[in-house]
Design an enzyme around this catalytic site. Structure first.
Site, PDB file in Angstrom:
ATOM      1  N   GLY A  84      -4.449  -5.040  -3.521  1.00  0.00           N
ATOM      2  CA  GLY A  84      -4.975  -4.250  -4.632  1.00  0.00           C
ATOM      3  C   GLY A  84      -4.253  -2.937  -4.773  1.00  0.00           C
ATOM      4  O   GLY A  84      -3.708  -2.412  -3.822  1.00  0.00           O
ATOM      5  N   HIS A  85      -4.228  -2.457  -5.977  1.00  0.00           N
ATOM      6  CA  HIS A  85      -3.708  -1.134  -6.244  1.00  0.00           C
ATOM      7  C   HIS A  85      -4.886  -0.212  -6.441  1.00  0.00           C
ATOM      8  O   HIS A  85      -5.866  -0.597  -7.062  1.00  0.00           O
ATOM      9  CB  HIS A  85      -3.007  -1.097  -7.598  1.00  0.00           C
ATOM     10  CG  HIS A  85      -1.687  -1.750  -7.614  1.00  0.00           C
ATOM     11  ND1 HIS A  85      -0.783  -1.654  -6.600  1.00  0.00           N
ATOM     12  CD2 HIS A  85      -1.103  -2.483  -8.574  1.00  0.00           C
ATOM     13  CE1 HIS A  85       0.302  -2.310  -6.940  1.00  0.00           C
ATOM     14  NE2 HIS A  85       0.138  -2.831  -8.136  1.00  0.00           N
ATOM     15  N   ASP A 105       0.812  -1.225   0.000  1.00  0.00           N
ATOM     16  CA  ASP A 105       0.000   0.000   0.000  1.00  0.00           C
ATOM     17  C   ASP A 105       0.843   1.272   0.000  1.00  0.00           C
ATOM     18  O   ASP A 105       0.455   2.292   0.561  1.00  0.00           O
ATOM     19  CB  ASP A 105      -0.957   0.042   1.212  1.00  0.00           C
ATOM     20  CG  ASP A 105      -1.752  -1.225   1.336  1.00  0.00           C
ATOM     21  OD1 ASP A 105      -2.250  -1.698   0.302  1.00  0.00           O
ATOM     22  OD2 ASP A 105      -1.868  -1.768   2.464  1.00  0.00           O
ATOM     23  N   LEU A 122       3.417  12.241   0.411  1.00  0.00           N
ATOM     24  CA  LEU A 122       4.055  13.244   1.260  1.00  0.00           C
ATOM     25  C   LEU A 122       3.082  14.379   1.591  1.00  0.00           C
ATOM     26  O   LEU A 122       3.119  14.954   2.673  1.00  0.00           O
ATOM     27  CB  LEU A 122       5.300  13.796   0.556  1.00  0.00           C
ATOM     28  CG  LEU A 122       6.192  14.694   1.386  1.00  0.00           C
ATOM     29  CD1 LEU A 122       6.761  13.939   2.583  1.00  0.00           C
ATOM     30  CD2 LEU A 122       7.316  15.278   0.554  1.00  0.00           C
ATOM     31  N   GLY A 132     -11.266  -3.363   2.567  1.00  0.00           N
ATOM     32  CA  GLY A 132     -11.900  -2.235   3.236  1.00  0.00           C
ATOM     33  C   GLY A 132     -11.516  -2.125   4.704  1.00  0.00           C
ATOM     34  O   GLY A 132     -12.014  -1.263   5.427  1.00  0.00           O
ATOM     35  N   PRO A 138      -9.626  -1.104   8.074  1.00  0.00           N
ATOM     36  CA  PRO A 138      -8.782   0.044   8.434  1.00  0.00           C
ATOM     37  C   PRO A 138      -7.336  -0.420   8.564  1.00  0.00           C
ATOM     38  O   PRO A 138      -7.067  -1.472   9.129  1.00  0.00           O
ATOM     39  CB  PRO A 138      -9.332   0.509   9.782  1.00  0.00           C
ATOM     40  CG  PRO A 138     -10.228  -0.568  10.272  1.00  0.00           C
ATOM     41  CD  PRO A 138     -10.610  -1.430   9.116  1.00  0.00           C
TER      42      PRO A 138
HETATM   43  P1  GDP Z   1      -0.519   0.224  -3.691  1.00  0.00           P
HETATM   44  O1  GDP Z   1      -1.097  -1.108  -3.392  1.00  0.00           O
HETATM   45  O2  GDP Z   1       0.931   0.294  -3.347  1.00  0.00           O
HETATM   46  O3  GDP Z   1      -0.831   0.718  -5.051  1.00  0.00           O
HETATM   47  O4  GDP Z   1      -1.184   1.249  -2.707  1.00  0.00           O
HETATM   48  P2  GDP Z   1      -2.702   1.711  -2.560  1.00  0.00           P
HETATM   49  O5  GDP Z   1      -3.565   1.236  -3.617  1.00  0.00           O
HETATM   50  O6  GDP Z   1      -3.082   1.454  -1.167  1.00  0.00           O
HETATM   51  O7  GDP Z   1      -2.484   3.250  -2.783  1.00  0.00           O
HETATM   52  C1  GDP Z   1      -2.477   4.092  -1.748  1.00  0.00           C
HETATM   53  C2  GDP Z   1      -3.534   5.137  -1.815  1.00  0.00           C
HETATM   54  O8  GDP Z   1      -2.890   6.367  -1.863  1.00  0.00           O
HETATM   55  C3  GDP Z   1      -4.457   5.145  -3.024  1.00  0.00           C
HETATM   56  O9  GDP Z   1      -5.728   5.579  -2.594  1.00  0.00           O
HETATM   57  C4  GDP Z   1      -3.827   6.172  -3.963  1.00  0.00           C
HETATM   58  O10 GDP Z   1      -4.753   6.800  -4.809  1.00  0.00           O
HETATM   59  C5  GDP Z   1      -3.263   7.134  -2.985  1.00  0.00           C
HETATM   60  N1  GDP Z   1      -2.055   7.810  -3.373  1.00  0.00           N
HETATM   61  C6  GDP Z   1      -0.974   7.357  -4.077  1.00  0.00           C
HETATM   62  N2  GDP Z   1      -0.018   8.286  -4.107  1.00  0.00           N
HETATM   63  C7  GDP Z   1      -0.480   9.353  -3.388  1.00  0.00           C
HETATM   64  C8  GDP Z   1       0.062  10.623  -3.025  1.00  0.00           C
HETATM   65  O11 GDP Z   1       1.186  10.974  -3.357  1.00  0.00           O
HETATM   66  N3  GDP Z   1      -0.742  11.425  -2.265  1.00  0.00           N
HETATM   67  C9  GDP Z   1      -1.974  11.078  -1.856  1.00  0.00           C
HETATM   68  N4  GDP Z   1      -2.665  11.916  -1.093  1.00  0.00           N
HETATM   69  N5  GDP Z   1      -2.516   9.890  -2.156  1.00  0.00           N
HETATM   70  C10 GDP Z   1      -1.776   9.051  -2.916  1.00  0.00           C
END
Ligand code: GDP
Length: 425
Positions: free
Chosen positions: A39-40, A12, A334, A304, A306
């Protein structure tokens, strides 16, 4: 040229967004490990998507999306995702599925749930997607390759029977459940066959040719270093390697072809499931970071649930970057930290009265206490900033402090969820 994009932490980290962004220059995007258990989240012009099995290149018409042999392929889940993406207006993606990829069987999902039920409070916090039973069977040599769907019917029925003999003992005697209906299983596999048939091919040969022709290949990792079964927080890990090195195996390419390893590292920590998490925070402090985190809060993309929250952990991230073989670090989310007056960072672990910056084995990790250093916040919204020099001074100091402590160059900074929210250094 082959690049890998992988996670430094517990998953994540925002790999989906980074992959979606880097995919702009790719001809091929490859998933090489894992299954539909993580998931991404990707936000782009088509909307917001949670991808679990599909490679992140599906939003670009020119890209071939590859499911490598290392993946745990859940065929109905893949096709549901494909349908969902197309129904939201994305052009039908080009997809190639390895004939050597193994399939998540319906009973793998059942076994995952039964085992969690049996373990009760002592469970591993599985997402119940069948991933651990799947990989157990793969290495016990009773898994099913996609290629086996195309063998003689009698042979396939014979294999189903042999595998069910083993599964049924566990089902009846350990879990007190019904035996597997072999006829129904055969019919399900025939449905899977008709679904995948148009997409199956020799991925390794395809990639060999593509690399020779100078195509850009992006290997897309799932989860992060600390969930690797060998180098992570065993046993609270996933069941396939999350490391860039495994990209060579799970895609079927030479290891020396991976020229760039972009490791995604989150500006604070989050984790799902059980296991030691040294820089974890609790209560209102954690709730606020969780609410403000990511894009709409830190809740699992698949479940979903937390997420557990914590401060940036230099010990875990330094190790996470090293074990990936990082060439470039991408520091993400950041922007989320802009609300804090002061930002604690974990710079060491205290284990049995001694301070270390080396990430320990699990038994010692459980005893580790965080050594925190508090840095000043920048109290500003940094979204929309495109140049490093334009970031607030304290924000740059935070980035440079992390870079020095992890020992790998931070070349990209993500300051928002969309493709364009990126600062190159
Ligand atoms: P992954 O599995 O590594 O792709 O991570 P996630 O799917 O959990 O992505 C993390 C969440 O952070 C997602 O809701 C993205 O849209 C969001 N996200 C990714 N990069 C950034 C960022 O630089 N800033 C913010 N605020 N949200 C981000």
């Amino acid at each position: 040229m082959v690049k890998a994009i992988v996670g430094a932490n517990w998953g994540d980290e925002g790999k989906g967004k980074m992959t979606d962004m880097l995919a702009q220059d790719a001809d091929i995007v490859v998933r090489f490990q894992g299954g539909a258990n993580a998931g991404h989240t990707i936000v782009n012009d088509y909307g917001k998507f949670a991808l679990h099995t599909l490679p992140s290149g599906v939003f670009y018409e020119s890209i071939t999306n590859v499911i490598g042999n290392g993946v745990a392929l859940n065929i109905p889940v893949l096709f549901k995702e494909l349908k969902d993406v197309v129904s939201k207006g994305v052009p039908k993606p080009k997809l190639l599925i390895s004939d050597r990829c193994q399939m998540v069987m319906p009973y793998h999902v059942d076994f995952d749930a039964y085992e969690e039920e049996r373990l009760k409070g002592k469970s591993f916090g599985s997402t119940k997607s069948g991933i651990a039973p799947f990989y157990s069977d793969k290495y016990a040599k009773i898994g099913f390759q996609v290629s086996e769907l195309f063998m003689e019917e009698a042979e396939l029925r014979d294999k189903i029977h042999r595998v069910c003999e083993i599964k049924n003992v566990l089902l009846v005697d350990l879990y007190h459940k019904e035996k597997i209906d072999e006829e129904a299983l055969f019919n399900t596999l025939m449905e899977y066959k008709s679904m995948v048939e148009p997409y199956v091919g020799d991925v390794s040969a395809f990639l060999y040719k593509a690399i020779k022709e100078g195509k850009n290949v992006l290997l897309e990792g799932q989860l992060g270093s600390l969930k690797d079964p060998d180098h992570g927080i065993y046993p609270m890990v996933t069941s396939s390697s999350t490391l860039a090195a495994y990209g060579a195996i799970g895609a079927g390419i030479p290891p020396y072809e991976i020229k760039q390893i972009i490791t995604v590292c989150k500006a604070y920590s989050s984790a799902v499931g059980a296991g030691a998490f040294v820089s974890e925070i609790f209560g209102e402090e954690a709730d606020e970071l969780r609410r403000r985190g990511g894009d709409g809060g830190e809740y699992g993309a698949t479940t979903g649930r937390p997420r557990r929250m914590g401060w940036f952990d230099c010990v875990a991230s330094k190790y996470g970057c090293r074990i990936q073989g990082t060439t470039d670090v991408a520091l993400t989310v950041l922007d989320v930290l802009g609300y804090l007056d002061e930002i604690p960072v974990c710079v060491g672990y205290e284990v049995d009265g001694e301070i270390t910056t080396d990430f320990p084995v699990t038994s010692k990790l459980e005893k580790a206490k965080p050594v925190l250093k508090v840095l000043p916040g920048w109290k500003e919204d940094i979204r929309g900033i495109k140049k490093y020099e334009e970031l607030p001074k304290n924000c740059r100091a935070y980035i440079e402090f992390i870079e020095e402590n992890i020992g790998f160059p931070i070349k990209m900074i993500s300051n928002g969820p969309s493709r364009n929210d990126i600062i190159y250094r």
